[in-house]
Design an enzyme around this catalytic site. Structure first.
Site, PDB file in Angstrom:
ATOM      1  N   CYS A 115      48.417  32.876  38.376  1.00 15.76           N
ATOM      2  CA  CYS A 115      47.023  31.855  38.964  1.00 15.76           C
ATOM      3  C   CYS A 115      47.153  33.033  40.762  1.00 15.76           C
ATOM      4  CB  CYS A 115      47.364  30.769  39.517  1.00 15.76           C
ATOM      5  SG  CYS A 115      45.953  29.663  40.358  1.00 15.76           S
ATOM      6  N   GLU A 135      44.749  31.575  32.168  1.00  9.21           N
ATOM      7  CA  GLU A 135      43.656  31.632  33.493  1.00  9.21           C
ATOM      8  C   GLU A 135      42.400  32.096  32.616  1.00  9.21           C
ATOM      9  OE1 GLU A 135      43.569  31.621  36.045  1.00  9.21           O
ATOM     10  OE2 GLU A 135      45.527  30.492  37.068  1.00  9.21           O
TER      11      GLU A 135
END
Length: 216
Positions: A134, A204
């Site tokens: 992230c 993600e």
């Protein structure tokens, strides 16, 4: 070569799908539909809640005061950023009461619970391997989009946040911390770290796709 560089190289197809995602491309070009960005912002608020829980878990999993202090400082940064996120959401027509009443999307549930599961059942290194894509990915994306940006991009403030020297420095510190955690690990342990990093990177990309699809 740092462990994060190795992880990214060995996750190449997943990393490209994440950092070069169509959501990112449209965001950088300023053509992303407003509804998609709003949906992403709302789910990101929920993501940040569980990200904070993961960092709190990291404090518990720490094996010494230095590790504990790093995770504590990281958690304090996220808790401060949540207030900025709420203010940013208001600029996009999303009230705090709306944020608090949101149902989690399937993509958010899958991603955040995976991270927490890695932390609950694994080592501190495994938890940070799940967290790392992230922050590192956003730093890469923010820096790239800032260099190739377009004029009057409605999403420029988002880009500037992740391209900022402060965010870039924070990610560099995270990479150094992950390096320390992975020192002395066996090949088998490093292989597990890679698997976790790959999976979180895939999550993600799925989070971006959730924003594009407006999926719940």
């Amino acid at each position: 070569m740092t462990i994060s560089t190795q992880l990214i190289q060995h996750a190449a197809p997943f990393w490209q799908a994440y950092t070069q995602h169509e959501f990112v491309r449209q965001l950088g070009a300023g053509t992303l539909p407003k509804a998609c960005f709003q949906h992403y912002l709302k789910q990101d608020y929920l993501y940040l809640f569980h990200y904070s829980r993961a960092l709190a878990l990291a404090i518990y999993k720490a094996e010494n005061f230095a590790q504990m202090d790093y995770s504590r400082r990281a958690l304090e940064v996220i808790l401060s950023e949540v207030q900025l996120h709420i203010a940013f959401c208001k600029q996009w027509g999303i009230s705090e009461s709306e944020l608090q009443a949101l149902p989690e999307s399937a993509a958010c549930v899958a991603y955040t619970r995976y991270v927490l599961d890695c932390g609950a059942n694994g080592s501190l290194a495994e938890l940070y391997a799940a967290i790392a894509p992230c922050a590192i990915g956003y730093a890469h994306i923010g820096k790239r989009l800032a260099q190739t940006g377009v004029e009057n991009n409605p999403y420029q403030a988002w880009i500037d946040t992740y391209a900022s020297p402060e965010f870039q420095a924070g990610v560099a510190e995270l990479e150094a911390f992950l390096d320390q955690l992975c020192q002395g690990l066996s090949e088998q342990q490093l292989a597990k770290i890679q698997t976790i990093f790959n999976t979180a990177t895939r999550m993600e990309a799925a989070f971006w796709q959730m924003g594009l699809d407006l999926s719940e």
